[in-house]
Design an enzyme around this catalytic site. Structure first.
Site, PDB file in Angstrom:
ATOM      1  N   GLU A 108     -65.019  31.005  35.845  1.00 19.15           N
ATOM      2  CA  GLU A 108     -63.841  30.150  35.680  1.00 19.15           C
ATOM      3  C   GLU A 108     -63.008  30.028  36.938  1.00 19.15           C
ATOM      4  OE1 GLU A 108     -64.929  32.241  33.381  1.00 19.15           O
ATOM      5  OE2 GLU A 108     -65.324  30.936  31.679  1.00 19.15           O
ATOM      6  N   HIS A 137     -60.078  33.165  21.115  1.00 18.20           N
ATOM      7  CA  HIS A 137     -60.358  31.734  21.004  1.00 18.20           C
ATOM      8  C   HIS A 137     -59.223  30.985  20.301  1.00 18.20           C
ATOM      9  CE1 HIS A 137     -64.382  33.082  21.989  1.00 18.20           C
ATOM     10  NE2 HIS A 137     -64.828  31.852  22.034  1.00 18.20           N
TER      11      HIS A 137
END
Ligand SMILES: Cc1ncc(C[n+]2csc(CCOP(=O)(O)OP(=O)(O)O)c2C)c(N)n1
Ligand SMILES: [Mg+2]
Lengths: 309, 322
Positions: free
Chosen positions: B60, B129
């Site tokens: 990322e 999440h």
């Protein structure tokens, strides 16, 4: 290995029935997981990622607690005292530096224990992989880094993940040994990990072990692998199924008999069934639990919010 | 006009912007052959090829850092971070670099990057999440923060974000990715960043909300029978101070709803701004209905954590009867 497979199959079923959430099966990776876990001593540390049910199972972790965790209940990762395993880690590779820190503490206290740290091929691309392995090398820590190279990180193939010829060779740049091993050969894994563990235990530093294996199933129950890889590829790896391979070997050595198979299946069936029954009988979690573990001592604002629910 | 959900609307926006402007590239994990785990980038690889639709390694910080370099050198990257829970390792790149390169180079360089990421709860997802951390991004000078709540808005806002000269964090409430379908204009259009949407006019109280909470607020108002005005912020930074103040001066009462934790949530900023601009118009203390200051629980307890119709209604009754 068979227990892990049966556990996974049941999990898939439970997921389809809405009794579990998103689930990542380990099918095809049982040799890598169980072979490596068996090379550890009871009080060695284990730092897993998220697909390591085989490791948990090999260590004897309560099966119902695994179902519980994947069934949306945090208490499944309330690790019983006798295990030195961390809760599964979902953010890829974040656990690698944790393994390094745990190993540092072992070394500082002169404890003859080692840390086994698990991650995938995709995990080798993260900064935390580099930072963690580099530190472990510099400090010569007792860690065994176990990379399950299952050829895929969701839809990203091994080739697209790294231009390195092997993942094991990355260890060279950190100043320690990297070994690529057939990840579907449970004996091979056991041997290589045992040696790395021995090395770590005797103060000779870390190793990186790349288990060359394959993710036969979809990435998770939310994934459809047919979008990005061919049936042919999957089928070629099904032929190399680690469980079949072990079965064949045992048959040849006349260790695998009809009787043995029957008894084993019966035992495993019973274990899984009992785990599901226990899982389903777990009383609901009190909503107040969600406030209880945020801090050691609950501050005023949480007390206030708790009164609100 | 075709009927579509938010995923399709975002996809359409990407298709159109990529067609119109060769410098737009899409990058992230699984955005190519897989079309993104939520399929927002579905079909782009086929249309625009792998040089412009890039399946990245799992990294990322690298994705965002590389996007910054691309933007400095004339591209318009739209980066996808698979889930907002994996944004945190990009913070160094966002806070120290994306947001500052204009300032550090006294305007010589800029960073027209869009970072799209699905966020928020309500779908019983895995750990890490379901968080709503929008307030973190609003704290960074130089960053814009956009959150759509309808398919049509999603399209117009994403096009604005791609054309914006500065870095935009584009948070997609995944709970409503497929929950609503509506007519979305086929031709390209923009919805300006910084303009809120008046969802419903009312006189008794102003509800300020965004993302998946907008629908909850609409439902709550229908049930409560209270004549509430609902404002969907659409963009948190910059936010539409004019519309909020105008509304509050009219209704004299405020409820802010967000699913993020209460402490330092964006509701605090809204209420502080109202206090600065319209304190003497208020007939009741403003109320926040928010997630708790605890980790958002897994699926079994998620419903208890997230603000719902019942909790919003309670706040509406309280503020109206003050
Ligand atoms: C930091 C981070 N980014 C993205 C994800 C989403 N994600 C979950 S698993 C996965 C692929 C992991 O691949 P690999 O490391 O090879 O492990 P495998 O799934 O093959 O076991 C991705 C991208 C994540 N969990 N964490
Ligand atoms: Mg993998």
């Amino acid at each position: 290995m068979l227990l892990t497979r049966a556990f996974d199959e049941k999990a898939l079923l439970l997921q389809r029935q809405g009794r579990l959430g998103t689930y990542a099966v380990s099918r095809g990776q049982e040799a890598a997981q169980i072979g490596s876990a068996l090379a550890l001593k009871n009080d060695d540390w284990v730092v897993p990622s998220f697909r390591e049910q085989g490791v948990f199972i090999a260590l004897g972790y309560p099966l119902h607690q695994l179902y519980q965790y994947w069934g949306w209940d945090e208490r499944g990762m309330n690790i019983p005292k006798k295990f030195s395993i961390l809760p599964i880690t979902i953010p890829v590779s974040a656990q690698i530096p944790h393994a390094v820190g745990i190993a540092y503490a072992l070394k500082l206290r002169n404890e003859k224990k080692v840390v086994a740290c698990y991650f995938g091929d995709g995990g080798t691309s993260k900064g935390d992989f580099h930072e963690g392995l580099n530190m472990a090398g510099v400090w010569a820590l007792p860690v065994v880094f176990i990379c399950q190279n299952n050829q895929w990180a969701i839809s990203v193939s091994r080739k697209k993940q790294s231009a390195s010829k092997t993942l094991a060779q990355k260890a060279i740049s950190y100043g320690f040994e990297g070994i690529q091993v057939d990840g579907n050969d449970v004996f091979g894994i056991y041997k290589v990990v045992s040696e790395a563990v021995k090395k770590a235990r005797s103060g000779k530093g870390p190793s990186l072990i790349e288990c060359f294996t394959y993710r036969i199933g979809d990435h998770t129950t939310s994934d459809d692998a047919s979008r990005y890889r061919s049936k042919k590829e999957v089928e070629s790896w099904i032929k190399k199924d680690p469980i079949e391979r072990l079965r064949k070997y045992m048959k040849k050595k006349e260790m695998w008999t009809k009787m043995y198979e029957k008894q084993l299946k019966k035992k495993i069936g019973k274990q899984v069934k009992e785990a599901v029954e226990r899982f389903e009988k777990i009383p609901k979690q009190n909503p107040e639990e969600m406030f209880r573990y945020v801090y050691a001592e609950m501050p005023w604002f949480l007390k206030e919010e708790m009164r609100d629910i | 006009m075709p009927v579509m959900n938010m995923v399709n609307a975002l996809n359409l926006a990407l298709r159109q912007e990529m067609k119109k402007d060769n410098s737009v590239v899409v990058l992230g994990e699984d955005v190519g052959i897989n079309g993104g785990v939520f399929r927002v980038t579905d079909g782009l690889l086929k249309l625009y090829g792998k040089k412009r639709v890039i399946d990245t390694p799992l990294a990322e910080s690298g994705i965002i850092g590389a996007s910054i370099g691309m933007a400095i050198n004339g591209l318009r990257p739209v980066a996808e971070i698979q889930f907002s829970g994996f944004m945190y390792s990009t913070f160094d790149q966002i806070i120290s670099h994306a947001s500052r390169i204009r300032n550090r180079s006294r305007g010589r360089y800029s960073c027209p990057v869009v970072i799209r990421t699905p966020y928020s709860g309500g779908i019983k997802a895995l750990e890490h999440h379901s968080e709503s951390m929008e307030a973190l991004y609003t704290h960074i000078p130089g960053i814009k923060v956009v959150i759509p709540s309808t398919p049509a808005d999603a399209k117009g806002l994403l096009i604005s974000a791609i054309r914006d000269p500065d870095p935009v964090i584009f948070l997609e409430p995944k709970r409503i990715y497929r929950a609503v379908k509506e007519y979305v204009q086929e031709n390209e259009y923009i919805i300006p960043i910084g303009k809120a949407r008046l969802v419903r006019e009312g006189n008794q109280v102003s509800i300020i909300c965004w993302g998946a909470m907008v629908r909850e607020c609409e439902r709550a108002v229908l049930q409560s029978g209270i004549d509430a005005e609902i404002i969907d912020l659409r963009s948190l930074k910059p936010f539409d101070v004019d519309l909020i103040i105008e509304s509050v001066k009219k209704t004299r009462r405020v409820v802010v709803v967000h699913e993020a934790p209460k402490t330092n949530g964006f509701g605090a900023e809204i209420i502080a701004t109202i206090n600065e601009n319209a304190l003497l118009y208020l007939d009741a203390p403003p109320i926040r209905v928010t997630g708790f200051d605890s980790v958002i629980p897994l699926g079994k307890l998620e419903d208890v954590y997230l603000p719902n119709v019942e909790r919003i209604n309670k706040a509406l009754q309280k503020v109206v009867s003050f």
